[in-house]
Design an enzyme around this catalytic site. Structure first.
Site, mmCIF file in Angstrom:
data_model
loop_
_atom_site.group_PDB
_atom_site.id
_atom_site.type_symbol
_atom_site.label_atom_id
_atom_site.label_comp_id
_atom_site.label_asym_id
_atom_site.label_seq_id
_atom_site.Cartn_x
_atom_site.Cartn_y
_atom_site.Cartn_z
ATOM 1 N N GLY A 77 0.754 -1.239 0.000
ATOM 2 C CA GLY A 77 0.000 0.000 0.000
ATOM 3 C C GLY A 77 0.789 1.296 0.000
ATOM 4 N N CYS A 91 -16.332 2.222 -26.828
ATOM 5 C CA CYS A 91 -17.682 2.798 -26.875
ATOM 6 C C CYS A 91 -18.270 2.917 -25.475
ATOM 7 C CB CYS A 91 -18.571 1.940 -27.766
ATOM 8 S SG CYS A 91 -17.829 1.713 -29.374
ATOM 9 N N GLU A 92 -17.668 3.755 -24.671
ATOM 10 C CA GLU A 92 -18.123 4.024 -23.303
ATOM 11 C C GLU A 92 -17.719 5.454 -22.960
ATOM 12 O OE1 GLU A 92 -19.083 1.728 -20.630
ATOM 13 O OE2 GLU A 92 -18.683 -0.202 -21.568
ATOM 14 N N ARG A 150 2.782 -1.548 -5.903
ATOM 15 C CA ARG A 150 2.867 -0.254 -6.575
ATOM 16 C C ARG A 150 4.175 0.481 -6.283
ATOM 17 N NH1 ARG A 150 -2.037 2.679 -7.526
ATOM 18 N NH2 ARG A 150 -2.873 1.431 -5.831
ATOM 19 N N ARG A 177 -7.449 2.468 -14.875
ATOM 20 C CA ARG A 177 -7.441 3.213 -13.612
ATOM 21 C C ARG A 177 -8.221 4.545 -13.661
ATOM 22 N NH1 ARG A 177 -3.747 4.869 -11.010
ATOM 23 N NH2 ARG A 177 -4.451 4.064 -9.007
HETATM 24 N N1 LLP Z 1 -1.371 -7.052 -0.123
HETATM 25 C C1 LLP Z 1 -2.700 -7.200 -0.251
HETATM 26 C C2 LLP Z 1 -3.415 -8.105 0.641
HETATM 27 C C3 LLP Z 1 -3.391 -6.487 -1.253
HETATM 28 O O1 LLP Z 1 -4.710 -6.618 -1.371
HETATM 29 C C4 LLP Z 1 -2.678 -5.598 -2.105
HETATM 30 C C5 LLP Z 1 -3.351 -4.835 -3.154
HETATM 31 C C6 LLP Z 1 -1.275 -5.482 -1.930
HETATM 32 C C7 LLP Z 1 -0.667 -6.221 -0.919
HETATM 33 C C8 LLP Z 1 -0.425 -4.587 -2.773
HETATM 34 O O2 LLP Z 1 -0.773 -3.270 -2.654
HETATM 35 P P1 LLP Z 1 0.162 -2.122 -3.262
HETATM 36 O O3 LLP Z 1 1.486 -2.160 -2.552
HETATM 37 O O4 LLP Z 1 0.358 -2.407 -4.712
HETATM 38 O O5 LLP Z 1 -0.586 -0.876 -3.023
HETATM 39 N N2 LLP Z 1 -6.101 -1.746 -8.756
HETATM 40 C C9 LLP Z 1 -5.917 -0.728 -7.744
HETATM 41 C C10 LLP Z 1 -5.143 -1.233 -6.561
HETATM 42 C C11 LLP Z 1 -5.729 -2.463 -5.963
HETATM 43 C C12 LLP Z 1 -4.892 -3.006 -4.838
HETATM 44 C C13 LLP Z 1 -5.334 -4.368 -4.468
HETATM 45 N N3 LLP Z 1 -4.593 -4.959 -3.404
HETATM 46 C C14 LLP Z 1 -5.279 0.492 -8.384
HETATM 47 O O6 LLP Z 1 -5.036 0.477 -9.607
HETATM 48 O O7 LLP Z 1 -5.036 1.503 -7.714
#
Ligand code: LLP
Length: 429
Positions: A239, A358-359, A276, A312
């Site tokens: 996160g 088409c959205e 991320r 996104r």
């Molecule tokens: N651990 C768990 C349990 C998770 O659910 C996630 C992300 C991560 C780690 C990794 O999170 P990160 O470090 O990448 O923030 N599609 C969305 C983000 C969805 C995140 C889902 N879970 C976007 O494009 O912002």
């Protein structure tokens, strides 16, 4: 840090001009920088060196084999959420002991596959799942290691779709229930060693405060267990936010300063499931302008990439910087921290950047300053390395785009663009 920069009006990734890559692969194309990925991973490891830490890269953010291979070579673990992701990380030679299997809805088949290869840790989201893992482990005559995912009820102040650690979210278990499970588990689920606590509160979090709050609750919870010594792993999830606009992201060291002292109190090792933070700024999406159209009061720049390539903006109203790959107007002429630009920066015009789907949700940017562009020009959509290609679809029957990895002065295609044959594979009439 990232390795995408303009030199005399031309965008480069490391030592390679973006135009050269697009000429070879066509567009749209995702382009990743190896140096950036390595740099971000090392920054994480370095920041948390004062406590035993394993970074388990979150495969869902970008699962291309080339990227997984880079991280496996650096010694990373992997956070996976499906049987498919398990296949990917095993393909790049990941050490099964460094794999954490997460996800709210693991199937019996996926649990079986993971137990057979001996994944290091399951993060368990419900008592039903714990019972199923126990049952499969007995059948296979194995013992599983698991961390219970708790819901610390902390608001991470991010988009509501990427918030996971509040009471009303489907993830994890409230602390009272979690406590009951820790008490009963050794007796009721003897094939599962519940040796960890897991909490992932959300994604794209740009403040250290929610982590501190969440950890404080977890540390207190850990201490309150009848046998805290049996719990040896704290998994703080992922996160950490990245810079989509300006430098609003936070350094790994800033997170570490708040988190490490709390983790040390417990004597546990720390797992960090970052996605991320590692790959977000390490990738761009390059798209070609198809048409520029004036309609009503608006000017639309219509591209060959859209919500099917990068969802996104459509899904989260996410902001991505967009700028021509070749232009005389410097990208920093725009103050990207603004939400709107009542006065346009010199050399720009106000446009919506949209795709061919088409959205009406098929846009990358609305009311955005952009230097004047024409059919055939290339645009770069920045910070597209995480949750870009992995969320792409074939909607409107567009084949998936190519992915390219840049390494210094060289580049290689790490996934070729799909063909129409790929599109039809597996279908019957
Ligand atoms: N651990 C768990 C349990 C998770 O659910 C996630 C992300 C991560 C780690 C990794 O999170 P990160 O470090 O990448 O923030 N599609 C969305 C983000 C969805 C995140 C889902 N879970 C976007 O494009 O912002």
């Amino acid at each position: 840090m990232h390795a995408f920069a303009y030199r005399r009006g031309e965008l480069f990734c490391e030592g390679v001009p973006i135009r050269r890559i697009a000429r070879r692969t066509g567009t749209p194309v995702y382009i990743y920088s190896r140096r950036t990925i390595e740099d971000h991973y090392k920054k994480l490891v370095d920041a948390f060196r004062d406590v035993e830490t394993l970074v388990t890269y979150s495969v869902k953010s970008n699962s291309n084999l080339a990227i997984l291979a880079i991280l496996a070579r650096l010694g990373a673990g992997f956070d996976i959420v499906s049987g498919g992701e398990l296949v990917r990380v095993l393909r790049v030679g990941a050490d099964p002991k460094k794999i954490v299997f997460a996800g709210v809805g693991k199937s019996e088949r996926e649990i079986t596959e993971a137990l057979k290869v001996g994944v290091g840790l399951f993060t368990v989201e419900s008592e039903g799942e714990l019972a199923l893992i126990d049952q499969v482990a007995r059948r296979l005559d194995r013992r599983a290691q698991a961390a219970l995912r708790v819901n610390p009820d902390v608001d991470p102040r991010t988009h509501k779709y990427t918030t996971t650690g509040k009471r009303e979210n489907k993830f994890g278990l409230d602390l009272a229930r979690a406590r009951g499970i820790f008490l009963r588990a050794p007796r009721e689920h003897p094939r599962v060693a519940l040796t960890g606590i897991h909490a992932h509160i959300g994604s794209q979090i740009t403040s250290v405060k929610p982590y501190r709050k969440s950890l404080e609750r977890i540390v207190a919870f850990h201490r309150s267990l009848p046998h805290p010594e049996r719990v040896t792993t704290l998994d703080c999830g992922g996160g950490f936010g990245v810079h989509y606009r300006a430098e609003e992201g936070i350094s790994a060291a800033a997170y570490a300063r708040q988190m490490v002292p709390l983790v040390r109190k417990t004597g546990c090792r720390l797992l960090l499931e970052m996605g991320r933070f590692v790959v977000g700024n390490a990738g761009i999406l390059v798209t070609e302008v198809q048409y520029v159209k004036d309609s009503g009061d608006k000017k639309f720049v219509i591209c060959d990439a859209g919500m099917h390539t990068l969802i996104r903006p459509a899904l989260y109203e996410a902001f991505h910087k967009i700028w021509p790959v070749a232009t005389k107007v410097p990208i920093d002429r725009v103050d990207w921290t603004r939400k709107s630009w009542p006065r346009l920066p010199k050399g720009t015009e106000r446009v919506d950047v949209v795709g061919p789907i088409c959205e009406s949700a098929d846009f990358f940017a609305q009311e955005r300053p952009l230097p004047s562009v024409a059919r055939g020009d290339l645009l770069s959509v920045f910070t597209a390395g995480a949750y870009g290609f992995v969320m792409a679809s074939r909607y409107n029957s567009h084949p998936l785009p190519a992915e390219v990895l840049v390494e210094g002065n060289r580049f290689r295609v790490v996934r070729r663009a799909e063909t129409y044959d790929d599109l039809l594979r597996g279908e019957a009439m």
